[in-house]
Design a protein around this motif. Sequence first.
Motif, short mmCIF file in Angstrom:
data_model
loop_
_atom_site.label_atom_id
_atom_site.label_comp_id
_atom_site.label_asym_id
_atom_site.label_seq_id
_atom_site.Cartn_x
_atom_site.Cartn_y
_atom_site.Cartn_z
N UNK A 176 56.81 -58.48 35.04
CA UNK A 176 56.26 -57.14 35.28
C UNK A 176 56.26 -56.34 33.98
N UNK A 177 55.17 -55.60 33.75
CA UNK A 177 55.05 -54.76 32.56
C UNK A 177 54.55 -53.39 32.96
N UNK A 178 55.25 -52.34 32.53
CA UNK A 178 54.81 -50.95 32.73
C UNK A 178 54.50 -50.38 31.36
N UNK A 179 53.29 -49.84 31.17
CA UNK A 179 52.88 -49.37 29.85
C UNK A 179 51.93 -48.17 29.97
N UNK A 180 51.85 -47.35 28.93
CA UNK A 180 50.92 -46.21 28.95
C UNK A 180 49.47 -46.69 28.84
N UNK A 181 48.61 -46.05 29.56
CA UNK A 181 47.18 -46.37 29.45
C UNK A 181 46.70 -46.09 28.03
N UNK A 182 47.25 -45.05 27.40
CA UNK A 182 46.96 -44.74 26.00
C UNK A 182 48.23 -44.22 25.34
N UNK A 183 48.50 -44.65 24.12
CA UNK A 183 49.67 -44.18 23.38
C UNK A 183 49.32 -42.87 22.68
N UNK A 184 50.17 -41.85 22.89
CA UNK A 184 49.87 -40.56 22.25
C UNK A 184 51.12 -39.84 21.74
N UNK A 185 52.22 -40.57 21.56
CA UNK A 185 53.45 -39.94 21.07
C UNK A 185 53.90 -40.56 19.76
N UNK A 186 55.14 -40.30 19.40
CA UNK A 186 55.69 -40.83 18.15
C UNK A 186 55.97 -42.32 18.23
N UNK A 187 56.15 -42.83 19.45
CA UNK A 187 56.46 -44.24 19.63
C UNK A 187 55.51 -44.86 20.66
N UNK A 188 55.47 -46.18 20.64
CA UNK A 188 54.71 -46.95 21.65
C UNK A 188 55.75 -47.69 22.49
N UNK A 189 55.94 -47.26 23.73
CA UNK A 189 57.03 -47.81 24.53
C UNK A 189 56.54 -48.41 25.84
N UNK A 190 57.11 -49.57 26.18
CA UNK A 190 56.80 -50.25 27.44
C UNK A 190 58.11 -50.69 28.08
N UNK A 191 58.05 -50.96 29.38
CA UNK A 191 59.19 -51.47 30.11
C UNK A 191 58.82 -52.81 30.71
N UNK A 192 59.74 -53.78 30.62
CA UNK A 192 59.36 -55.16 30.93
C UNK A 192 60.49 -55.93 31.61
N UNK A 193 60.14 -56.82 32.54
CA UNK A 193 61.05 -57.80 33.10
C UNK A 193 60.31 -59.12 33.22
N UNK A 194 61.04 -60.23 33.07
CA UNK A 194 60.42 -61.55 33.19
C UNK A 194 60.35 -62.26 31.86
N UNK A 195 59.21 -62.90 31.59
CA UNK A 195 58.99 -63.56 30.30
C UNK A 195 57.60 -63.20 29.79
N UNK A 196 57.50 -62.94 28.50
CA UNK A 196 56.21 -62.62 27.90
C UNK A 196 56.26 -62.89 26.41
N UNK A 197 55.07 -63.17 25.86
CA UNK A 197 54.89 -63.29 24.42
C UNK A 197 54.18 -62.03 23.95
N UNK A 198 54.75 -61.36 22.93
CA UNK A 198 54.20 -60.11 22.42
C UNK A 198 53.63 -60.33 21.03
#
Length: 320
Positions: free
Chosen positions: A132-154
């Motif tokens: 599962x991945x939760x992410x902003x539709x568009x990044x507009x702050x000082x950081x780019x942050x997401x929340x994740x569980x499971x396995x993924x390649x970034x």
Amino acid sequence: MEESRKEYLVKGYIEGTATTSEREELLSWYRAEGNEARLSPYQSESEENEAKKRIFNNIQQQVKATGPSKSLTLSRLAIAASVIVIVCLAIFWSTNKGNSAVELATVTTKAGERKIIELTDGSKIWLSAKSSLIYPVAFNGRTREVTFTGEAFFDIAKDKKHPFIVHTANTSTRVLGTSFNIRSFTEHEDVVIALFTGKVSFAGDKKDVTLLPNNQIVYNKKTNLTKVLPIPDVSAILGRHNGYYEYKNVPAKEVVEDITRLYNLQVKVQGGVKDCTFFGRIKPGESPEKFLKKMAFVVNAKMTQKDSVWTIKGGGCNLK
């Protein structure tokens, strides 16, 4: 929302038992209360991060002190809700004055399903099965942050002014532009981050660690201990996000767990064969049943099927 429901959702999030829909329900309530426009009170990012850690550690100690039979008070409920947003999901805050509320998207995968997500900054994420991945539709702050569980390649796009941060379990992985693989399943004790290019800063409960290419971090969620080790097989981990799975000296029970999740099969492993190590590979398009039969033969076990359940059973590891 009734107070009992709020309490249930907060406790579930803190204890890591909340489902994706329950996490979204909690955060929807938090936004509805008017908290999403709150601004960061800290003068620098490092000061803010230190405060987040301090607050989170305090609330963890309070939760442990209540015992399983006691509930959170309403005052602690409010603190816990704030900590959830501040520490685990900072993307819900407007990190710059005047920023509008962040619109979020959630992507989940079922057993046997994989997805590729492309973010607005050019970053690309290969989401494995049961993740599962939760992410902003568009990044507009000082950081780019997401929340994740499971396995993924970034594969993260470079942006020195806007660090990319992945929150998972009680940890965060911070990068500017790099490629890495994360395994962080709720049912597993370990969070594993394998780095291939660039550099990452990993923050656990006790200390921060800088990771360099061809090394991996193994963080134990129970002991809060962090280890830095060489990646045992770089090509094997890199191949996973393209559907190519290779195992070298991996216990049979871990291989079966992987195949069960990746191909949505019901497989049981019984007897001493669980700890037998296996060398082999499964290629895109290859039958998982055929692969499991091959593995059972190699580790001197038998594979049987009843209804839709496969069972691998044996007591020895080597053919005689």
